[in-house]
Design a protein around this motif. Structure first.
Motif, PDB file in Angstrom:
ATOM      1  N   ILE A  44       0.845  -1.192   0.000  1.00  0.00           N
ATOM      2  CA  ILE A  44       0.000   0.000   0.000  1.00  0.00           C
ATOM      3  C   ILE A  44       0.878   1.239   0.000  1.00  0.00           C
ATOM      4  O   ILE A  44       1.767   1.379   0.840  1.00  0.00           O
ATOM      5  CB  ILE A  44      -0.929  -0.003   1.232  1.00  0.00           C
ATOM      6  CG1 ILE A  44      -1.801  -1.251   1.216  1.00  0.00           C
ATOM      7  CG2 ILE A  44      -1.793   1.250   1.262  1.00  0.00           C
ATOM      8  CD1 ILE A  44      -2.022  -1.861   2.562  1.00  0.00           C
ATOM      9  N   ASP A  45       0.656   2.119  -0.973  1.00  0.00           N
ATOM     10  CA  ASP A  45       1.353   3.406  -1.018  1.00  0.00           C
ATOM     11  C   ASP A  45       0.416   4.475  -0.493  1.00  0.00           C
ATOM     12  O   ASP A  45      -0.670   4.678  -1.045  1.00  0.00           O
ATOM     13  CB  ASP A  45       1.752   3.750  -2.463  1.00  0.00           C
ATOM     14  CG  ASP A  45       3.039   3.077  -2.876  1.00  0.00           C
ATOM     15  OD1 ASP A  45       3.754   2.584  -1.991  1.00  0.00           O
ATOM     16  OD2 ASP A  45       3.319   3.052  -4.080  1.00  0.00           O
ATOM     17  N   LEU A  46       0.825   5.161   0.565  1.00  0.00           N
ATOM     18  CA  LEU A  46       0.021   6.251   1.121  1.00  0.00           C
ATOM     19  C   LEU A  46       0.740   7.583   0.876  1.00  0.00           C
ATOM     20  O   LEU A  46       1.952   7.673   1.071  1.00  0.00           O
ATOM     21  CB  LEU A  46      -0.152   6.074   2.638  1.00  0.00           C
ATOM     22  CG  LEU A  46      -0.818   4.798   3.151  1.00  0.00           C
ATOM     23  CD1 LEU A  46      -0.689   4.724   4.661  1.00  0.00           C
ATOM     24  CD2 LEU A  46      -2.278   4.759   2.758  1.00  0.00           C
ATOM     25  N   GLN A  47      -0.007   8.597   0.439  1.00  0.00           N
ATOM     26  CA  GLN A  47       0.528   9.960   0.390  1.00  0.00           C
ATOM     27  C   GLN A  47       0.030  10.657   1.643  1.00  0.00           C
ATOM     28  O   GLN A  47      -1.164  10.947   1.766  1.00  0.00           O
ATOM     29  CB  GLN A  47       0.030  10.701  -0.855  1.00  0.00           C
ATOM     30  CG  GLN A  47       0.296   9.976  -2.167  1.00  0.00           C
ATOM     31  CD  GLN A  47       1.765   9.891  -2.504  1.00  0.00           C
ATOM     32  OE1 GLN A  47       2.547  10.749  -2.104  1.00  0.00           O
ATOM     33  NE2 GLN A  47       2.156   8.850  -3.219  1.00  0.00           N
ATOM     34  N   VAL A  48       0.932  10.906   2.593  1.00  0.00           N
ATOM     35  CA  VAL A  48       0.522  11.421   3.895  1.00  0.00           C
ATOM     36  C   VAL A  48       0.980  12.869   4.060  1.00  0.00           C
ATOM     37  O   VAL A  48       2.148  13.186   3.837  1.00  0.00           O
ATOM     38  CB  VAL A  48       1.122  10.557   5.029  1.00  0.00           C
ATOM     39  CG1 VAL A  48       0.690  11.080   6.387  1.00  0.00           C
ATOM     40  CG2 VAL A  48       0.706   9.110   4.862  1.00  0.00           C
ATOM     41  N   GLU A  49       0.049  13.717   4.443  1.00  0.00           N
ATOM     42  CA  GLU A  49       0.391  15.109   4.754  1.00  0.00           C
ATOM     43  C   GLU A  49       0.786  15.181   6.219  1.00  0.00           C
ATOM     44  O   GLU A  49      -0.028  14.920   7.101  1.00  0.00           O
ATOM     45  CB  GLU A  49      -0.813  16.023   4.517  1.00  0.00           C
ATOM     46  CG  GLU A  49      -1.170  16.202   3.047  1.00  0.00           C
ATOM     47  CD  GLU A  49      -2.433  17.020   2.875  1.00  0.00           C
ATOM     48  OE1 GLU A  49      -3.231  16.679   1.988  1.00  0.00           O
ATOM     49  OE2 GLU A  49      -2.624  17.984   3.655  1.00  0.00           O
ATOM     50  N   ALA A  50       2.043  15.570   6.481  1.00  0.00           N
ATOM     51  CA  ALA A  50       2.516  15.638   7.858  1.00  0.00           C
ATOM     52  C   ALA A  50       3.666  16.633   7.939  1.00  0.00           C
ATOM     53  O   ALA A  50       4.306  16.949   6.925  1.00  0.00           O
ATOM     54  CB  ALA A  50       2.976  14.265   8.335  1.00  0.00           C
TER      55      ALA A  50
END
Lengths: 86, 86
Positions: A44-50
């Motif tokens: 699973i590839d997640l694009q996470v805003e952090a």
């Protein structure tokens, strides 16, 4: 900042993996006999805003524990792969 | 010698990923709103018997092209992760 977080979810090592066994049978039928074992899981590839890398990993871990992986049957590994431009 | 070869099979970047979209909806329902995008593919661990690392990769590539990945909809990446004892 957006981080690309990769999550690998695999069946626990002690459990049977019927999908992997089926693929191994298929490989033998195709004449590929050098493969001793196959195990199949999810990637699973997640694009996470952090704000930070650590925060991105924490968000991905929460998402994985709550939704993506079933701890009874699967284990997971999380890896932050790269940093995209904000 | 047995090599552990990891194969990552993901939906092509230009294609929709309905499974990823469903997971993104699920994450929002769980209150995890920092995830901008989700893409879901397969992760396959192969135990390959080969004389060299290059041969192991070649066998894994053949297996992936013939059985594991559908080139019309998916791309793949192959990585030899570790070397186990023979």
């Amino acid at each position: 900042m957006i981080y690309t977080v990769q999550v690998k979810v695999m069946p626990l090592k002690d459990l049977l993996d019927p999908q992997g066994k089926a693929v191994m049978g298929g490989l033998k039928n195709l004449g590929i006999t050098n493969v001793a074992d196959v195990r199949i899981g999810k990637h699973i590839d997640l694009q996470v805003e952090a704000a930070t890398k650590e925060e991105a990993v924490a968000i991905a871990e929460e998402a994985t524990k709550k939704l993506l992986a079933n701890a009874v049957m699967e284990y997971f590994e999380i890896e932050v792969k790269e940093r995209l431009t904000s």
